[in-house]
Design an enzyme around this catalytic site. Sequence first.
Site, PDB file in Angstrom:
ATOM      1  N   TYR A  72       0.839  -1.208   0.000  1.00 46.84           N
ATOM      2  CA  TYR A  72       0.000   0.000   0.000  1.00 46.84           C
ATOM      3  C   TYR A  72       0.873   1.257   0.000  1.00 46.84           C
ATOM      4  O   TYR A  72       0.607   2.206  -0.730  1.00 46.84           O
ATOM      5  CB  TYR A  72      -0.908  -0.007   1.234  1.00 46.84           C
ATOM      6  CG  TYR A  72      -1.989   1.045   1.183  1.00 46.84           C
ATOM      7  CD1 TYR A  72      -3.285   0.711   0.776  1.00 46.84           C
ATOM      8  CD2 TYR A  72      -1.735   2.365   1.545  1.00 46.84           C
ATOM      9  CE1 TYR A  72      -4.283   1.664   0.722  1.00 46.84           C
ATOM     10  CE2 TYR A  72      -2.737   3.322   1.491  1.00 46.84           C
ATOM     11  CZ  TYR A  72      -4.006   2.967   1.082  1.00 46.84           C
ATOM     12  OH  TYR A  72      -4.990   3.913   1.026  1.00 46.84           O
ATOM     13  N   PHE A 124      -7.116  19.492 -25.159  1.00 45.42           N
ATOM     14  CA  PHE A 124      -7.695  18.155 -25.307  1.00 45.42           C
ATOM     15  C   PHE A 124      -9.097  18.149 -24.690  1.00 45.42           C
ATOM     16  O   PHE A 124      -9.380  18.935 -23.790  1.00 45.42           O
ATOM     17  CB  PHE A 124      -6.780  17.145 -24.602  1.00 45.42           C
ATOM     18  CG  PHE A 124      -7.207  15.725 -24.827  1.00 45.42           C
ATOM     19  CD1 PHE A 124      -7.006  15.128 -26.064  1.00 45.42           C
ATOM     20  CD2 PHE A 124      -7.806  14.993 -23.823  1.00 45.42           C
ATOM     21  CE1 PHE A 124      -7.403  13.816 -26.275  1.00 45.42           C
ATOM     22  CE2 PHE A 124      -8.196  13.677 -24.034  1.00 45.42           C
ATOM     23  CZ  PHE A 124      -7.997  13.092 -25.266  1.00 45.42           C
ATOM     24  N   ASP A 125      -9.984  17.266 -25.159  1.00 47.21           N
ATOM     25  CA  ASP A 125     -11.381  17.331 -24.705  1.00 47.21           C
ATOM     26  C   ASP A 125     -11.550  17.189 -23.188  1.00 47.21           C
ATOM     27  O   ASP A 125     -12.311  17.937 -22.572  1.00 47.21           O
ATOM     28  CB  ASP A 125     -12.301  16.361 -25.471  1.00 47.21           C
ATOM     29  CG  ASP A 125     -11.861  14.907 -25.410  1.00 47.21           C
ATOM     30  OD1 ASP A 125     -10.767  14.638 -24.885  1.00 47.21           O
ATOM     31  OD2 ASP A 125     -12.595  14.028 -25.896  1.00 47.21           O
ATOM     32  N   ASP A 215       0.805  19.111 -21.283  1.00 46.65           N
ATOM     33  CA  ASP A 215      -0.113  17.969 -21.361  1.00 46.65           C
ATOM     34  C   ASP A 215       0.609  16.964 -22.255  1.00 46.65           C
ATOM     35  O   ASP A 215       0.760  17.159 -23.447  1.00 46.65           O
ATOM     36  CB  ASP A 215      -1.446  18.440 -21.954  1.00 46.65           C
ATOM     37  CG  ASP A 215      -2.478  17.328 -22.012  1.00 46.65           C
ATOM     38  OD1 ASP A 215      -2.139  16.181 -21.666  1.00 46.65           O
ATOM     39  OD2 ASP A 215      -3.626  17.604 -22.424  1.00 46.65           O
ATOM     40  N   HIS A 450     -20.137  13.433 -26.690  1.00 45.14           N
ATOM     41  CA  HIS A 450     -19.785  12.527 -27.785  1.00 45.14           C
ATOM     42  C   HIS A 450     -19.672  11.070 -27.359  1.00 45.14           C
ATOM     43  O   HIS A 450     -19.901  10.176 -28.154  1.00 45.14           O
ATOM     44  CB  HIS A 450     -18.481  12.981 -28.459  1.00 45.14           C
ATOM     45  CG  HIS A 450     -17.321  13.094 -27.523  1.00 45.14           C
ATOM     46  ND1 HIS A 450     -17.217  14.100 -26.591  1.00 45.14           N
ATOM     47  CD2 HIS A 450     -16.236  12.311 -27.357  1.00 45.14           C
ATOM     48  CE1 HIS A 450     -16.097  13.933 -25.908  1.00 45.14           C
ATOM     49  NE2 HIS A 450     -15.486  12.854 -26.351  1.00 45.14           N
TER      50      HIS A 450
HETATM   51  C1  LIG Z   1      -5.693  10.984 -23.585  1.00 44.87           C
HETATM   52  C2  LIG Z   1      -5.362  12.364 -23.254  1.00 44.87           C
HETATM   53  C3  LIG Z   1      -5.779  12.963 -22.059  1.00 44.87           C
HETATM   54  C4  LIG Z   1      -6.658  12.255 -21.069  1.00 44.87           C
HETATM   55  O1  LIG Z   1      -6.123  11.073 -20.659  1.00 44.87           O
HETATM   56  P1  LIG Z   1      -6.976   9.758 -20.288  1.00 44.87           P
HETATM   57  O2  LIG Z   1      -5.932   8.785 -19.931  1.00 44.87           O
HETATM   58  O3  LIG Z   1      -7.770   9.393 -21.494  1.00 44.87           O
HETATM   59  O4  LIG Z   1      -7.852  10.134 -19.145  1.00 44.87           O
HETATM   60  C5  LIG Z   1      -5.393  14.257 -21.827  1.00 44.87           C
HETATM   61  N1  LIG Z   1      -4.654  14.939 -22.710  1.00 44.87           N
HETATM   62  C6  LIG Z   1      -4.238  14.406 -23.870  1.00 44.87           C
HETATM   63  C7  LIG Z   1      -3.401  15.206 -24.811  1.00 44.87           C
HETATM   64  C8  LIG Z   1      -4.576  13.099 -24.178  1.00 44.87           C
HETATM   65  O5  LIG Z   1      -4.188  12.576 -25.348  1.00 44.87           O
END
Ligand SMILES: *Cc1c(COP(=O)(O)O)cnc(C)c1O
Length: 459
Positions: A72, A124-125, A215, A450
Amino acid sequence: MKLPFAESYKIKMVENIRKSTLEERKKWIREAYYNLFNLRAEYVFVDLLTDSGTGAMSDKQWAAMMEGDESYAGASSYLKMKAAIKDIFDFNDFLPTHQGRAAENVLFSVLVKEGDIIPGNSHFDTTKGHIEFRKATAVDCTIDEAFHPTLYHPFKGNVDLQKLEKVLQENPIEKIPFVIVTVTNNTSGGQPVSMHNIREVYKLTKKYGTRLILDSARFAENAYFIKTREDGYQHKTIKEIVKEMYSYADAMTMSSKKDAIVNMGGFIGFRERALYEEASVYNIMFEGFVTYGGMSGRDMNALVQGLYESTEFEYLQTRIHQVEYLGNKLLEYGIPILQPIGGHGIFIDAKSFLPNIPKEEFVAQTLAVELYLEGGVRGVEIGTLLADRDPKTRKNRYPKMELVRLAIPRRTYTNSHMDYVAACLKNVYDRRDKITKGLRIIREAPIMRHFTVELERAH
Ligand SMILES: *Cc1c(COP(=O)(O)O)cnc(C)c1O
């Protein structure tokens, strides 16, 4: 004779996939309400929905899983991951999370407040979702070239420095907790950001007194493009390039399902100790204790091995080569795709492909459905469905481009599969004049619609 290109791996295990008939696919897609996320995976022959968590792990990654430490607290797997993140990105502190959006959730819980402004390059979305969920605004400062589908620019993911500086100048800096740069830029077509641009964005954040967060889902692919396209980097290793990229970052969010080649996982890397400490509280609440944060020890081990493998030039060359192979086939067939070809997939320009479908009828989704019907190939819409409604006016946001993304999973399919996909698209392209009906929404969720939207044929 010059030796031809060949993959830098061989296959040790296979998974059978099954073809289906047109009649079956017609029934299945209707039952899925024309939403490819609602389809059973077994109804898909070549699955290019996403490159997220769908890669093939190596023998060394599987072997590392056997040595996972499931303690843990203070597990050796955690310590290994900490050492790898120090080694590769030079961050002293990190928090494991179960995936990328969880990293966003934890970090943004500390940093993002109502009314804040988060500039970046086509967020990113899930990133945008986590910003808007907190009643803050994501401002897209991507260069204009990114929105011209066929215009060549080696770094179409770049931030427009003038647009960014304007945002930094015109708003109180306390309202801008960070600038977020996505490498590579998925939303604009898997397009890379140059080292020069990352450095200049970093300088601007320091001039105005805020942070730069990267990111980082496809950081290694981005480094590959820097090596192969940017002056001064040809002779540097991918690992050296990655080190320099992250020397300009104050923090990183990572979805390890992409360039760490694991099925699940993520993390946050921190430069500031105080920020790490604040975020730890949210990590414990949402994800798990700071030494595992939603990941098993075995998964952390596989992730570490994946980070080292994906920052090998030979691996990246094989990967990007396959994406280019599919892209070049499509270009040969005259199919309109975004250029230059991106790092993790092909983006089809659906507006040019299907000019007869009005924008109100979800052009890119219509094309994605036709591609599925043609040969059981699953892509994904990056268009009006994904762009969602404006949080204030609740009106549909019509993005500049309507795209279908064919994301290529890492080390998963062969080039024969790429030939198959290209032939399916060619057939749809040949009958494009007969495609005159789009889709309309029956049901949708209030945010990130989506994934679950239900559609029917228009008219
Ligand atoms: C996939 C992705 C995310 C989110 O990550 P998940 O693992 O799908 O939650 C964030 N930013 C970018 C650029 C991504 O490609």
